[in-house]
Design a protein around this motif. Structure first.
Motif, PDB file in Angstrom:
ATOM      1  N   VAL A  70       4.274   0.058  -3.502  1.00 13.41           N
ATOM      2  CA  VAL A  70       3.757   1.295  -2.813  1.00 13.41           C
ATOM      3  C   VAL A  70       4.700   2.374  -2.715  1.00 13.41           C
ATOM      4  O   VAL A  70       4.215   3.268  -2.415  1.00 13.41           O
ATOM      5  CB  VAL A  70       3.304   0.349  -1.381  1.00 13.41           C
ATOM      6  N   LEU A 215       3.740   1.220   5.568  1.00 12.39           N
ATOM      7  CA  LEU A 215       4.585   0.425   4.618  1.00 12.39           C
ATOM      8  C   LEU A 215       6.004   0.450   5.557  1.00 12.39           C
ATOM      9  O   LEU A 215       6.444  -0.794   5.610  1.00 12.39           O
ATOM     10  CB  LEU A 215       4.757   1.140   3.446  1.00 12.39           C
ATOM     11  N   PRO A 236      -0.689  -1.644   2.746  1.00  7.54           N
ATOM     12  CA  PRO A 236       0.256  -1.777   1.679  1.00  7.54           C
ATOM     13  C   PRO A 236       0.583  -3.155   1.121  1.00  7.54           C
ATOM     14  O   PRO A 236       1.084  -3.337   0.038  1.00  7.54           O
ATOM     15  CB  PRO A 236       1.621  -1.664   2.467  1.00  7.54           C
ATOM     16  N   LEU A 239      -1.988  -3.030  -1.727  1.00 12.22           N
ATOM     17  CA  LEU A 239      -1.415  -1.942  -2.720  1.00 12.22           C
ATOM     18  C   LEU A 239      -0.113  -2.582  -3.562  1.00 12.22           C
ATOM     19  O   LEU A 239       0.056  -1.995  -4.500  1.00 12.22           O
ATOM     20  CB  LEU A 239      -1.109  -0.687  -2.069  1.00 12.22           C
TER      21      LEU A 239
END
Length: 392
Positions: A70, A215, A236, A239
């Protein structure tokens, strides 16, 4: 039983944890990307060594931070980098490190459980702990020579503890926290109403700052409609298992289409074509070239039905996000949100989060409007107060 729990040290929580994967702070982002793709972990530790004064030893090496996919995705989405991702990947990995001090902290194996909880509540996300009775030879057999070794300080290896590790450990002794664990999250006052949101129809690029913040905070970005109803999330945690070329999708798609792009089964072909066309429209040919290389091999997620056990734990509104594990194992997750209600018990929310490997659960009302989020850090405050009361 309470005294036994309080007597535990962080070394007890490290049993069975693998040594850290690492890269040196001198590495480039491209090196970090290769390390992440070859690792089973979502994060790689970054180390700095004082070789000027100690050129022949690793006694003065220190973990200065962590990075994940991320971080790279958000970096590639920046205006200065989106036109030439290949050039951006040549930057030093240090540009990805969190500016917030204390996110990663070294601790002695003899640190108490309460001390570890206190550090996490005050901002630490990873506690770096020396692993006892390990040898560097085992690591050398497993670690590629192109990466910095995780064996430092006289041949010692390190692992790190996360919020999830501590919550999971406390859950194994949840009976000691009765009746607190059965109280609702609303009555315990741990619903955080400061949440990150984006409208379903808004450009996903508008969520870039929120994704970066989530994040750092170990939370997520809620995708909502005009009435505040929770439709899904840009997480996140999802991702982190995607390819770096998700940056192209964030740059060109709406929040709703981005959810479909990262959802289980891989991005639909029509959405992939939209990304391709819009990169052309924006004259982002550097990103387009990279996207064309990866678009035929974008990671897929395995979508399977939930177990009956999970269905008894999760509410009917609860959904999962799909994510791809680099070791070719599949973990159930989708871009839809994991939810609970204000009256859900603390222990039920803990089980939800741990079962689905996230550090938060969204809180919604009966009409599915999102009212807040419950995080591991909030749960740990409750357990900290309970444990401290046992000492008093």
């Amino acid at each position: 039983m309470a005294n036994r729990l309080l007597a535990h040290e962080v070394s007890d929580l490290c049993l069975g944890k693998p040594p850290l994967s690492s890269i040196p702070i001198s590495a480039t982002i491209r090196h970090a990307l290769a390390a992440l793709k070859s690792s089973d972990d979502t994060h790689i530790s970054v180390w700095s060594c004082d070789l000027h004064h100690h050129p022949t030893t690793h006694d003065h090496c220190h973990c200065v931070g962590k990075i994940c996919m991320v971080d790279i995705i958000c970096y590639l989405c920046k205006e200065d980098n989106i036109s030439s991702p290949s050039l951006a990947l040549k930057a030093p990995v240090s540009v990805l490190l969190s500016p917030v001090p204390g996110v990663v902290q070294h601790v002695d194996p003899s640190y108490s459980l309460l001390e570890a909880i206190d550090l996490i509540i005050n901002g630490a996300q990873n506690l770096v702990v020396p692993i006892k009775n390990t040898t560097s030879k085992r690591k050398q057999l497993r670690q590629p020579t192109s990466l910095a070794p995780t064996t430092h300080a006289g041949g010692r290896e390190f692992c790190w503890l996360t919020q999830e590790d501590v919550i999971r450990f406390l859950l194994s002794s949840i009976g000691l926290f009765s009746p607190t664990a059965a109280y609702s999250i609303e009555s315990l006052g741990i619903i955080d109403t400061k949440i990150l949101t984006i409208n379903y129809h808004s450009p996903a690029s508008k969520a870039l700052a929120a994704i970066s913040t989530s994040l750092s905070d170990q939370t997520s970005v809620a995708v909502i409609d005009d009435d505040g109803v929770l439709i899904g999330e840009i997480s996140p945690f999802t991702l982190a298992y995607c390819d770096e070329m998700v940056a192209a999708a964030i740059t060109t798609l709406s929040a709703g289409d981005l959810m479909a792009y990262i959802d289980c089964g891989g991005p639909p072909e029509d959405i992939t074509k939209v990304v391709h066309a819009r990169l052309k429209e924006k004259n982002l040919y550097g990103m387009l070239d990279e996207f064309l290389i990866y678009s035929s091999g974008i990671p897929y997620c395995n979508s399977t039905s939930s177990s009956s056990d999970e269905e008894t734990i999760l509410s009917p509104a609860t959904t999962r996000s799909g994510r791809y594990n680099r070791s070719d194992k599949f973990i159930m997750r989708r871009a839809e949100a994991i939810v609970c209600h204000p009256r859900s018990s603390l222990v039920a929310v803990m089980i939800q989060a741990i079962a689905l490997r996230v550090s938060y659960v969204w809180v919604i009302e009966e009409d599915c409007t999102v009212v807040g989020i419950v995080k591991f850090s909030g749960m740990l405050k409750v357990f900290q107060e309970h444990l401290e009361s046992l000492i008093d």
